[in-house]
Write a protein that holds these residues in place. Structure first.
Motif, PDB file in Angstrom:
ATOM      1  N   ALA A  31      14.585 -13.515 -10.067  1.00 26.87           N
ATOM      2  CA  ALA A  31      13.779 -14.528 -10.764  1.00 26.87           C
ATOM      3  C   ALA A  31      12.728 -15.128  -9.846  1.00 26.87           C
ATOM      4  N   GLU A  32      13.109 -15.426  -8.605  1.00 22.84           N
ATOM      5  CA  GLU A  32      12.154 -16.008  -7.657  1.00 22.84           C
ATOM      6  C   GLU A  32      11.110 -14.976  -7.229  1.00 22.84           C
ATOM      7  N   ALA A  33      11.545 -13.746  -7.026  1.00 21.92           N
ATOM      8  CA  ALA A  33      10.589 -12.691  -6.662  1.00 21.92           C
ATOM      9  C   ALA A  33       9.610 -12.443  -7.807  1.00 21.92           C
ATOM     10  N   GLU A  34      10.108 -12.487  -9.012  1.00 22.02           N
ATOM     11  CA  GLU A  34       9.255 -12.313 -10.191  1.00 22.02           C
ATOM     12  C   GLU A  34       8.191 -13.409 -10.244  1.00 22.02           C
ATOM     13  N   ARG A  35       8.607 -14.632  -9.983  1.00 24.16           N
ATOM     14  CA  ARG A  35       7.671 -15.754  -9.979  1.00 24.16           C
ATOM     15  C   ARG A  35       6.629 -15.590  -8.872  1.00 24.16           C
ATOM     16  N   MET A  36       7.070 -15.159  -7.690  1.00 21.32           N
ATOM     17  CA  MET A  36       6.152 -15.003  -6.563  1.00 21.32           C
ATOM     18  C   MET A  36       5.142 -13.887  -6.817  1.00 21.32           C
ATOM     19  N   ILE A  37       5.602 -12.780  -7.377  1.00 23.13           N
ATOM     20  CA  ILE A  37       4.698 -11.664  -7.655  1.00 23.13           C
ATOM     21  C   ILE A  37       3.696 -12.051  -8.742  1.00 23.13           C
ATOM     22  N   ALA A  38       4.165 -12.755  -9.766  1.00 22.95           N
ATOM     23  CA  ALA A  38       3.265 -13.182 -10.840  1.00 22.95           C
ATOM     24  C   ALA A  38       2.196 -14.137 -10.326  1.00 22.95           C
ATOM     25  N   ALA A  39       2.536 -14.912  -9.288  1.00 24.89           N
ATOM     26  CA  ALA A  39       1.592 -15.910  -8.757  1.00 24.89           C
ATOM     27  C   ALA A  39       0.687 -15.352  -7.662  1.00 24.89           C
ATOM     28  N   GLU A  40       1.224 -14.478  -6.800  1.00 19.26           N
ATOM     29  CA  GLU A  40       0.482 -14.040  -5.620  1.00 19.26           C
ATOM     30  C   GLU A  40       0.335 -12.527  -5.508  1.00 19.26           C
TER      31      GLU A  40
END
Length: 201
Positions: free
Chosen positions: A16-25
């Motif tokens: 979930a955190e990796a998904e958020r990071m990839i979607a943002a950066e």
């Protein structure tokens, strides 16, 4: 909570955190130290849940593929004729363009990620990709009922490659950078031309 339950919970949090990071950066923004901090664990704990950071990326990319599949809607129950097959291929191409525009960094991560040298994608990931390619194969089989399944699968990948090329170049601000309406129109021209050529083959 058992050790297996804790590991599954950690996996879910990391993805979930990796998904958020990839979607943002984007994919370059995913780094082990920052991921561990966001997930509230030690860096070493990542590797108790996944064999390596590539495993985390694959899990995120799987979620992206599932999100794209949901955006496509349910498969066509029946494609009545060649015209309907051509329309379905255009619809799929336009849905691909819309998804890439709506989720640019997640979409980019699907193609930017490279497995470590000498490794291939896991079978479960290849199977998920194949399920999506089957959406293209269905209308192609109507246009070319004479093709054997392996040939139809190869043709689906060729059509996808052409579609992806238009979308990737059209959305790239440093290369072609076309307005969305122009990409939309060019994509339809390409797909319908290919469909017409297949009908005559």
């Amino acid at each position: 909570m058992s050790a297996d339950e804790r590991r599954r919970a950690l996996r879910d949090t990391l993805v979930a955190e990796a998904e958020r990071m990839i979607a943002a950066e984007g994919l370059p923004g995913l780094r082990a130290r920052e991921l561990a901090q966001a997930a509230g664990c030690a860096v070493g704990a990542i590797y108790t849940a996944f064999p390596d950071l590539d495993g985390v990326v694959l899990a995120v990319n799987l979620r992206t593929l599932n999100l794209f599949e949901a955006a496509l809607g349910p498969p066509a129950r029946r494609i009545a004729d060649e015209a309907a097959a051509s329309d379905e291929l255009v619809r799929l191409g336009q849905a691909y363009l819309a998804f890439a525009r709506a989720h640019p960094l997640r979409w980019d991560a699907l193609f930017r990620h490279r497995a470590p040298s000498g490794q291939r994608a896991p079978d479960w990931y290849v199977a998920e990709q194949a399920r999506l390619f089957a959406r293209i194969e269905q209308p192609l089989a109507v246009l070319r009922p004479d093709l054997a399944e392996p040939e139809c699968r190869l043709l689906a990948r060729s059509l996808f490659s052409a579609t992806h090329g238009i979308v990737a170049l059209g959305l790239d601000p440093q290369r072609l950078a076309l307005p969305p309406a122009v990409i939309h129109a060019q994509l339809e021209i390409l797909v319908r031309a290919m469909a017409a050529g297949l009908r005559k083959s």
